[in-house]
Design a protein around this motif. Structure first.
Motif, PDB file in Angstrom:
ATOM      1  N   MET A 139       1.522 -13.097  -1.601  1.00  0.00           N
ATOM      2  CA  MET A 139       0.644 -12.262  -2.486  1.00  0.00           C
ATOM      3  C   MET A 139      -0.240 -13.018  -3.242  1.00  0.00           C
ATOM      4  O   MET A 139      -1.217 -12.720  -3.589  1.00  0.00           O
ATOM      5  CB  MET A 139       1.850 -11.484  -3.429  1.00  0.00           C
ATOM      6  CG  MET A 139       2.592 -10.559  -2.665  1.00  0.00           C
ATOM      7  SD  MET A 139       1.499  -9.290  -1.626  1.00  0.00           S
ATOM      8  CE  MET A 139       0.310  -8.473  -2.916  1.00  0.00           C
ATOM      9  N   GLN A 140       0.140 -14.379  -3.804  1.00  0.00           N
ATOM     10  CA  GLN A 140      -0.479 -15.385  -4.470  1.00  0.00           C
ATOM     11  C   GLN A 140      -1.808 -15.603  -3.627  1.00  0.00           C
ATOM     12  O   GLN A 140      -3.024 -15.626  -4.238  1.00  0.00           O
ATOM     13  CB  GLN A 140       0.169 -16.592  -4.797  1.00  0.00           C
ATOM     14  CG  GLN A 140      -0.486 -17.561  -5.469  1.00  0.00           C
ATOM     15  CD  GLN A 140      -0.399 -17.444  -7.042  1.00  0.00           C
ATOM     16  OE1 GLN A 140       0.160 -16.615  -7.608  1.00  0.00           O
ATOM     17  NE2 GLN A 140      -1.050 -18.271  -7.648  1.00  0.00           N
ATOM     18  N   GLU A 141      -1.574 -15.834  -2.351  1.00  0.00           N
ATOM     19  CA  GLU A 141      -2.794 -16.074  -1.467  1.00  0.00           C
ATOM     20  C   GLU A 141      -3.722 -15.094  -1.381  1.00  0.00           C
ATOM     21  O   GLU A 141      -5.162 -15.428  -1.472  1.00  0.00           O
ATOM     22  CB  GLU A 141      -2.241 -16.355   0.006  1.00  0.00           C
ATOM     23  CG  GLU A 141      -3.719 -16.685   0.744  1.00  0.00           C
ATOM     24  CD  GLU A 141      -3.040 -16.815   2.415  1.00  0.00           C
ATOM     25  OE1 GLU A 141      -3.969 -16.502   3.114  1.00  0.00           O
ATOM     26  OE2 GLU A 141      -1.873 -16.639   2.499  1.00  0.00           O
ATOM     27  N   GLN A 142      -3.283 -13.669  -1.481  1.00  0.00           N
ATOM     28  CA  GLN A 142      -4.462 -12.637  -1.417  1.00  0.00           C
ATOM     29  C   GLN A 142      -5.047 -12.436  -2.751  1.00  0.00           C
ATOM     30  O   GLN A 142      -6.153 -12.336  -2.656  1.00  0.00           O
ATOM     31  CB  GLN A 142      -3.535 -11.399  -1.163  1.00  0.00           C
ATOM     32  CG  GLN A 142      -2.588 -11.347   0.224  1.00  0.00           C
ATOM     33  CD  GLN A 142      -3.086 -12.016   1.409  1.00  0.00           C
ATOM     34  OE1 GLN A 142      -4.604 -11.671   1.660  1.00  0.00           O
ATOM     35  NE2 GLN A 142      -2.794 -13.080   2.068  1.00  0.00           N
ATOM     36  N   TYR A 143      -4.164 -12.705  -3.792  1.00  0.00           N
ATOM     37  CA  TYR A 143      -5.026 -12.570  -5.118  1.00  0.00           C
ATOM     38  C   TYR A 143      -5.979 -13.757  -5.472  1.00  0.00           C
ATOM     39  O   TYR A 143      -6.961 -13.598  -5.932  1.00  0.00           O
ATOM     40  CB  TYR A 143      -3.758 -12.567  -6.266  1.00  0.00           C
ATOM     41  CG  TYR A 143      -2.827 -11.487  -6.193  1.00  0.00           C
ATOM     42  CD1 TYR A 143      -3.122 -10.337  -5.674  1.00  0.00           C
ATOM     43  CD2 TYR A 143      -1.787 -11.617  -7.145  1.00  0.00           C
ATOM     44  CE1 TYR A 143      -2.146  -9.268  -5.449  1.00  0.00           C
ATOM     45  CE2 TYR A 143      -0.738 -10.646  -7.168  1.00  0.00           C
ATOM     46  CZ  TYR A 143      -1.100  -9.629  -6.561  1.00  0.00           C
ATOM     47  OH  TYR A 143      -0.159  -8.249  -6.452  1.00  0.00           O
ATOM     48  N   GLU A 144      -5.500 -15.037  -4.991  1.00  0.00           N
ATOM     49  CA  GLU A 144      -6.528 -15.952  -5.276  1.00  0.00           C
ATOM     50  C   GLU A 144      -7.923 -15.674  -4.339  1.00  0.00           C
ATOM     51  O   GLU A 144      -8.840 -15.881  -4.654  1.00  0.00           O
ATOM     52  CB  GLU A 144      -5.849 -17.068  -4.640  1.00  0.00           C
ATOM     53  CG  GLU A 144      -4.874 -17.863  -5.556  1.00  0.00           C
ATOM     54  CD  GLU A 144      -5.406 -18.798  -6.629  1.00  0.00           C
ATOM     55  OE1 GLU A 144      -6.848 -18.824  -7.033  1.00  0.00           O
ATOM     56  OE2 GLU A 144      -4.662 -19.215  -7.598  1.00  0.00           O
ATOM     57  N   LEU A 182      -2.411 -10.434 -10.899  1.00  0.00           N
ATOM     58  CA  LEU A 182      -3.693 -10.207 -10.338  1.00  0.00           C
ATOM     59  C   LEU A 182      -4.728 -10.129 -11.527  1.00  0.00           C
ATOM     60  O   LEU A 182      -5.940 -10.655 -11.490  1.00  0.00           O
ATOM     61  CB  LEU A 182      -3.971  -9.030  -9.503  1.00  0.00           C
ATOM     62  CG  LEU A 182      -5.334  -8.702  -8.710  1.00  0.00           C
ATOM     63  CD1 LEU A 182      -5.798  -9.825  -8.110  1.00  0.00           C
ATOM     64  CD2 LEU A 182      -5.026  -7.563  -7.826  1.00  0.00           C
ATOM     65  N   LEU A 183      -4.384  -9.218 -12.558  1.00  0.00           N
ATOM     66  CA  LEU A 183      -5.289  -9.364 -13.471  1.00  0.00           C
ATOM     67  C   LEU A 183      -5.432 -10.368 -14.529  1.00  0.00           C
ATOM     68  O   LEU A 183      -6.444 -10.900 -14.729  1.00  0.00           O
ATOM     69  CB  LEU A 183      -4.988  -8.030 -14.503  1.00  0.00           C
ATOM     70  CG  LEU A 183      -5.742  -7.638 -15.605  1.00  0.00           C
ATOM     71  CD1 LEU A 183      -7.190  -6.943 -15.288  1.00  0.00           C
ATOM     72  CD2 LEU A 183      -5.216  -6.665 -16.494  1.00  0.00           C
ATOM     73  N   SER A 184      -4.594 -11.056 -14.314  1.00  0.00           N
ATOM     74  CA  SER A 184      -4.411 -12.591 -15.217  1.00  0.00           C
ATOM     75  C   SER A 184      -5.315 -13.405 -14.350  1.00  0.00           C
ATOM     76  O   SER A 184      -6.036 -14.232 -14.915  1.00  0.00           O
ATOM     77  CB  SER A 184      -3.264 -13.131 -15.260  1.00  0.00           C
ATOM     78  OG  SER A 184      -3.072 -14.546 -15.863  1.00  0.00           O
ATOM     79  N   MET A 185      -5.311 -13.655 -13.185  1.00  0.00           N
ATOM     80  CA  MET A 185      -6.096 -14.358 -12.332  1.00  0.00           C
ATOM     81  C   MET A 185      -7.832 -13.922 -12.593  1.00  0.00           C
ATOM     82  O   MET A 185      -8.717 -14.435 -12.621  1.00  0.00           O
ATOM     83  CB  MET A 185      -5.797 -14.014 -11.044  1.00  0.00           C
ATOM     84  CG  MET A 185      -4.786 -15.008 -10.544  1.00  0.00           C
ATOM     85  SD  MET A 185      -4.789 -14.946  -8.821  1.00  0.00           S
ATOM     86  CE  MET A 185      -3.043 -15.748  -8.454  1.00  0.00           C
ATOM     87  N   CYS A 186      -7.954 -12.601 -12.725  1.00  0.00           N
ATOM     88  CA  CYS A 186      -9.315 -11.830 -13.079  1.00  0.00           C
ATOM     89  C   CYS A 186      -9.857 -12.560 -14.313  1.00  0.00           C
ATOM     90  O   CYS A 186     -10.856 -12.930 -14.397  1.00  0.00           O
ATOM     91  CB  CYS A 186      -9.306 -10.394 -12.982  1.00  0.00           C
ATOM     92  SG  CYS A 186      -9.139  -9.613 -11.504  1.00  0.00           S
ATOM     93  N   PHE A 187      -8.959 -12.483 -15.147  1.00  0.00           N
ATOM     94  CA  PHE A 187      -9.216 -12.846 -16.577  1.00  0.00           C
ATOM     95  C   PHE A 187      -9.616 -14.439 -16.603  1.00  0.00           C
ATOM     96  O   PHE A 187     -10.662 -14.903 -17.214  1.00  0.00           O
ATOM     97  CB  PHE A 187      -8.116 -12.607 -17.644  1.00  0.00           C
ATOM     98  CG  PHE A 187      -8.466 -13.136 -18.976  1.00  0.00           C
ATOM     99  CD1 PHE A 187      -9.448 -12.626 -19.904  1.00  0.00           C
ATOM    100  CD2 PHE A 187      -7.616 -14.442 -19.486  1.00  0.00           C
ATOM    101  CE1 PHE A 187      -9.670 -12.985 -21.143  1.00  0.00           C
ATOM    102  CE2 PHE A 187      -8.065 -14.921 -20.751  1.00  0.00           C
ATOM    103  CZ  PHE A 187      -8.934 -14.116 -21.500  1.00  0.00           C
ATOM    104  N   GLN A 209      -2.815  -1.857 -23.336  1.00  0.00           N
ATOM    105  CA  GLN A 209      -1.755  -2.822 -23.711  1.00  0.00           C
ATOM    106  C   GLN A 209      -2.002  -4.089 -22.623  1.00  0.00           C
ATOM    107  O   GLN A 209      -1.788  -5.350 -22.868  1.00  0.00           O
ATOM    108  CB  GLN A 209      -0.529  -2.507 -23.744  1.00  0.00           C
ATOM    109  CG  GLN A 209       0.647  -3.561 -24.000  1.00  0.00           C
ATOM    110  CD  GLN A 209       2.144  -2.996 -24.157  1.00  0.00           C
ATOM    111  OE1 GLN A 209       2.147  -1.797 -24.126  1.00  0.00           O
ATOM    112  NE2 GLN A 209       3.136  -3.831 -24.230  1.00  0.00           N
ATOM    113  N   LEU A 210      -1.921  -3.615 -21.480  1.00  0.00           N
ATOM    114  CA  LEU A 210      -2.114  -4.726 -20.084  1.00  0.00           C
ATOM    115  C   LEU A 210      -3.305  -5.463 -20.388  1.00  0.00           C
ATOM    116  O   LEU A 210      -3.090  -6.796 -20.320  1.00  0.00           O
ATOM    117  CB  LEU A 210      -1.964  -4.110 -18.785  1.00  0.00           C
ATOM    118  CG  LEU A 210      -2.021  -5.054 -17.895  1.00  0.00           C
ATOM    119  CD1 LEU A 210      -1.030  -5.988 -17.746  1.00  0.00           C
ATOM    120  CD2 LEU A 210      -2.159  -4.287 -16.544  1.00  0.00           C
TER     121      LEU A 210
END
Length: 270
Positions: A176-181, A214-219, A246-247
């Motif tokens: 999942m980390q790979e997909q998000y990256e 995923l949102l954290s990576m976007c930020f 909140q998220l």
């Protein structure tokens, strides 16, 4: 400032009276900018982009009627943005670009709902999840999100991790980390914003789109956001926004993108 840029009239009619119900709900919930983004497959003009039997049973609008609805709303002083939610279709970039440029959209949402002929979010196809390789389906889904971003045709990617809708989620965190990256790497180089969508809260998964990781990576990669509910009924406009806000704030976001006439503007997150 709050937005809701993802809503659909498909359960009702392309009428001012029905549209007004959505706009009034947005006002009541303090949403300053609201837009309708009807599914593109409902329109006869998109048949050359994507055509599946499931869609053909639901293709019953014309773009002429759609555009006229928004002109009429504007004449009546209704503040509502005109958009479309396009099923991103590999191999149809020229056709998608031609369609998008033919109409005065304030913004355009690109989404992935299909992996080949598998409607990943449709109840009719739910049993397919048990017949298919979960990891292959996820990789194929995110492959399309990546090329969606790389196409630079869209202002917003809709419900970026919709693929989790029925709670079929790979347990391999590295996968999942790979997909998000790779997805966020594609998005950071495009004009495409990510929507924080409360729609997942009313789906079997019971979670916001996207996942916090995923949102954290976007930020971290400077990818802007919008807020959306994916409302299919007037009362769903702005639904579960407390969780979305909140998220977004916990992730570090302090601003949203707004859209008008194809141009975007950054505003403070309310």
């Amino acid at each position: 400032m709050l937005t809701d840029y993802h809503a659909h009239l498909e359960k009702g009619t392309l009428s001012i009276d029905y549209l007004k119900q959505f706009v009034e709900t947005a006002k009541q919930k303090g949403i300053k900018e609201f837009g309708i983004s009807e599914h593109a497959y409902h329109f006869y003009e998109t048949k050359n982009i994507v055509s599946k039997p499931w869609m053909e049973e639901r293709r019953f609008y014309t773009m002429d009627d759609y555009v006229k609805l928004f002109y009429k709303a504007n004449d009546l002083g209704m503040d509502v943005r005109m958009s479309i939610e396009m099923d991103y279709t590999p191999g149809r970039h020229n056709e998608m670009e031609s369609f998008i440029s033919s109409y005065p959209f304030d913004y355009v949402i690109g989404s992935v709902h299909w992996v080949d002929n598998f409607g990943i979010d449709l109840a009719e196809y739910r049993k397919e999840w048990d017949r298919r390789d979960l990891y292959e389906t996820y990789r194929a889904y995110y492959d399309q999100i990546i090329t969606l971003a790389e196409s630079n045709l869209f202002d917003i990617v809709g419900h970026i991790d919709l693929v989790k809708i029925f709670n079929y989620v790979p347990k391999d965190k590295e996968f999942m980390q790979e997909q998000y990256e790779r997805v966020t790497n594609a998005l950071k180089n495009s004009k495409t914003c990510v929507e924080v969508s409360s729609a997942g809260m009313r789906k079997p998964v019971g979670r916001l789109y996207p996942e916090p990781e995923l949102l954290s990576m976007c930020f971290q990669k400077g990818i802007p956001i919008v807020l959306s509910s994916d409302a299919h009924e007037p009362q769903q406009v702005g639904e579960n926004y407390e969780a979305s806000i909140q998220l977004a704030k916990e992730t570090g976001y302090k601003s949203l993108m707004t859209f008008k006439d194809g141009k975007r503007k950054e505003v403070e997150l309310g």
